[in-house]
Design a protein around this motif. Structure first.
Motif, PDB file in Angstrom:
ATOM      1  N   ASP A   1       5.397  11.971  -3.560  1.00  0.00           N
ATOM      2  CA  ASP A   1       5.272  10.698  -3.106  1.00  0.00           C
ATOM      3  C   ASP A   1       3.907  10.155  -3.536  1.00  0.00           C
ATOM      4  O   ASP A   1       3.741   8.808  -3.415  1.00  0.00           O
ATOM      5  CB  ASP A   1       5.054  10.938  -1.536  1.00  0.00           C
ATOM      6  N   VAL A   2       3.038  10.770  -3.951  1.00  0.00           N
ATOM      7  CA  VAL A   2       1.676  10.200  -4.179  1.00  0.00           C
ATOM      8  C   VAL A   2       1.524  10.495  -5.811  1.00  0.00           C
ATOM      9  O   VAL A   2       0.989   9.599  -6.867  1.00  0.00           O
ATOM     10  CB  VAL A   2       0.681  10.507  -3.573  1.00  0.00           C
ATOM     11  N   GLY A   3       1.478  11.750  -6.202  1.00  0.00           N
ATOM     12  CA  GLY A   3       0.770  12.379  -7.456  1.00  0.00           C
ATOM     13  C   GLY A   3       1.376  11.595  -8.762  1.00  0.00           C
ATOM     14  O   GLY A   3       0.884  11.077  -9.471  1.00  0.00           O
ATOM     15  N   VAL A   4       3.001  11.957  -8.712  1.00  0.00           N
ATOM     16  CA  VAL A   4       3.544  11.171  -9.816  1.00  0.00           C
ATOM     17  C   VAL A   4       3.761   9.745  -9.734  1.00  0.00           C
ATOM     18  O   VAL A   4       3.809   9.078 -11.039  1.00  0.00           O
ATOM     19  CB  VAL A   4       5.134  12.006  -9.823  1.00  0.00           C
ATOM     20  N   GLY A   5       3.763   9.168  -8.732  1.00  0.00           N
ATOM     21  CA  GLY A   5       3.722   7.658  -8.533  1.00  0.00           C
ATOM     22  C   GLY A   5       2.556   6.938  -9.215  1.00  0.00           C
ATOM     23  O   GLY A   5       2.494   6.129  -9.959  1.00  0.00           O
ATOM     24  N   GLU A   6       1.345   7.744  -8.826  1.00  0.00           N
ATOM     25  CA  GLU A   6       0.068   7.116  -9.291  1.00  0.00           C
ATOM     26  C   GLU A   6      -0.074   7.283 -10.717  1.00  0.00           C
ATOM     27  O   GLU A   6      -0.636   6.555 -11.704  1.00  0.00           O
ATOM     28  CB  GLU A   6      -1.304   7.608  -8.716  1.00  0.00           C
ATOM     29  N   LEU A   7       0.357   8.596 -11.346  1.00  0.00           N
ATOM     30  CA  LEU A   7       0.413   8.883 -12.509  1.00  0.00           C
ATOM     31  C   LEU A   7       1.375   7.906 -13.416  1.00  0.00           C
ATOM     32  O   LEU A   7       0.727   7.366 -14.406  1.00  0.00           O
ATOM     33  CB  LEU A   7       0.877  10.440 -12.702  1.00  0.00           C
ATOM     34  N   ALA A   8       2.129   7.636 -12.881  1.00  0.00           N
ATOM     35  CA  ALA A   8       3.182   6.599 -13.395  1.00  0.00           C
ATOM     36  C   ALA A   8       2.544   5.390 -13.723  1.00  0.00           C
ATOM     37  O   ALA A   8       2.945   4.487 -14.619  1.00  0.00           O
ATOM     38  CB  ALA A   8       4.557   6.531 -12.869  1.00  0.00           C
ATOM     39  N   LYS A   9       1.881   4.845 -12.599  1.00  0.00           N
ATOM     40  CA  LYS A   9       1.340   3.543 -12.716  1.00  0.00           C
ATOM     41  C   LYS A   9       0.221   3.529 -14.006  1.00  0.00           C
ATOM     42  O   LYS A   9       0.141   2.489 -14.682  1.00  0.00           O
ATOM     43  CB  LYS A   9       0.667   2.988 -11.541  1.00  0.00           C
ATOM     44  N   GLY A  10      -0.807   4.606 -13.883  1.00  0.00           N
ATOM     45  CA  GLY A  10      -1.503   4.617 -15.152  1.00  0.00           C
ATOM     46  C   GLY A  10      -0.987   4.659 -16.672  1.00  0.00           C
ATOM     47  O   GLY A  10      -1.287   3.842 -17.238  1.00  0.00           O
TER      48      GLY A  10
END
Length: 350
Positions: free
Chosen positions: A239-248
């Protein structure tokens, strides 16, 4: 004008032209850069384990620990399951563990291999490269594999969720990653420019990462038999890790005018261990241990390398989505379920 005068004037014009033609014929112009017109059309994959095929088995000879090369390039990798009309050859330069520096232009070697961008130059010189797909960033500041390793350790120690200490700094890690990914992508653009390509002559695609784990794992698999991770940590990764990574990664792709394929939802309901007694429904490896490798000192440190990576079916599905994406004109899209259990690319405008 007197006929003799006209003849003399004509000679004055013709003789210099003849001289010019002689000079030109003796000193030919250099051939323009780029592949020959009849060169094979090629597609190239670059990046880390997500692209190399880690976890999919059937690794190419020379990349499964031979002479220190642990790139783990699989014949089942996503790029080998991607179909693009007109492409004659496919090259996979990816290497498990690679970071942005190793994908870009550098003199450093990784897993005994030269910079991926430098190797791209040699390919682009003799093949007409029309597609380049890149997956990179997780091994930079986010160090995503280390996060999973720490979470496994937290399960062993029965302490608090390992990700509770990451939440405050994760966005900062991703922010520090972005310029490194951007530089690697610009290096790729520079290589292609140096080889005579224009930005419009090929498609540069950057993809993000899918979550390999998710909460809801059956209790009898939330251990060494499958996924030794705490429920809160699995939820944070998804819910957090891959989502923030994707935004970057999306930000870096946008800055270099690359196409972007979002994989954050690609593994939904197919994460490791979510299939319970039916692992065939999973697209990610569970905890994987190379027991034979543990007996070999040179291989022991890589005995867990395949854990929590897309398996052959996972790469097949992402390849299906990438094929769909490359067949269209959308600049950004997401890999989602098509309603039949397979992945398709849905553009951001849909």
């Amino acid at each position: 004008m007197h006929p003799l005068a006209r003849r003399a004037l004509a000679l004055l014009v013709v003789v210099p032209l003849l001289a010019v033609s002689v000079v030109v014929s003796d000193h030919r112009f250099a051939a323009p850069p780029g592949p020959a017109s009849d060169a094979p059309v090629a597609m190239v994959a670059m990046g880390d384990s997500t692209m190399s095929g880690e976890g999919a088995g059937d690794y190419e000879a020379g990349t499964n620990g031979e002479n220190g090369d642990w790139c783990h390039r699989s014949v089942n990798a996503t790029i080998n399951r991607t179909v693009v009309a007109g492409v004659d050859k496919t090259f996979n330069l990816s290497c498990s563990g690679a970071n942005s520096e190793q994908v870009g232009l550098t003199d450093k070697f990784q897993n005994t291999e030269q910079s991926q961008a430098k190797r791209l130059a040699a390919i682009a010189r003799v093949n007409r490269v029309t597609v380049i797909v890149v997956a990179v960033g997780a091994n930079d500041d986010p160090r995503f594999s280390d996060v999973l390793n720490r979470c496994v350790q937290a399960w062993f120690e029965r302490k608090s969720d390992c990700t509770s200490t990451l939440s405050d700094d994760w966005r900062g890690r991703v922010d520090r990653m972005v310029p490194k990914v951007e530089k690697a992508l610009r290096d790729i653009r520079q290589v292609m420019d140096d080889e005579g390509y224009t930005d419009r002559s090929y498609s540069l695609v950057v993809q993000s990462y899918a979550s390999p784990v998710a909460p809801g794992v059956p209790g009898d698999l939330q251990n060494l038999a499958g996924c030794p991770l705490r429920t809160g940590d699995m939820a944070w990764v998804r819910d957090v890790g891959v989502g923030e990574l994707a935004k970057g990664i999306s930000t870096a792709a946008r800055r270099v005018d690359a196409r972007y394929l979002d994989l954050t939802q690609a593994g939904a309901k197919h994460e490791a261990c979510t299939g319970g007694a039916n692992p065939d429904s999973e697209w990610f490896t569970r905890l994987s241990v190379d027991f034979d490798g543990l007996r070999d000192e040179t291989r022991a440190s890589h005995a867990l390398q395949e854990s929590f990576h897309p398996n052959a079916e996972g790469h097949e599905q992402v390849g299906r989505c990438l094929t769909d994406f490359l067949g269209g004109s959308a600049r950004t899209a997401s890999c989602v379920d098509d309603g039949t259990g397979n992945l398709k690319a849905v553009s951001s405008s849909d």
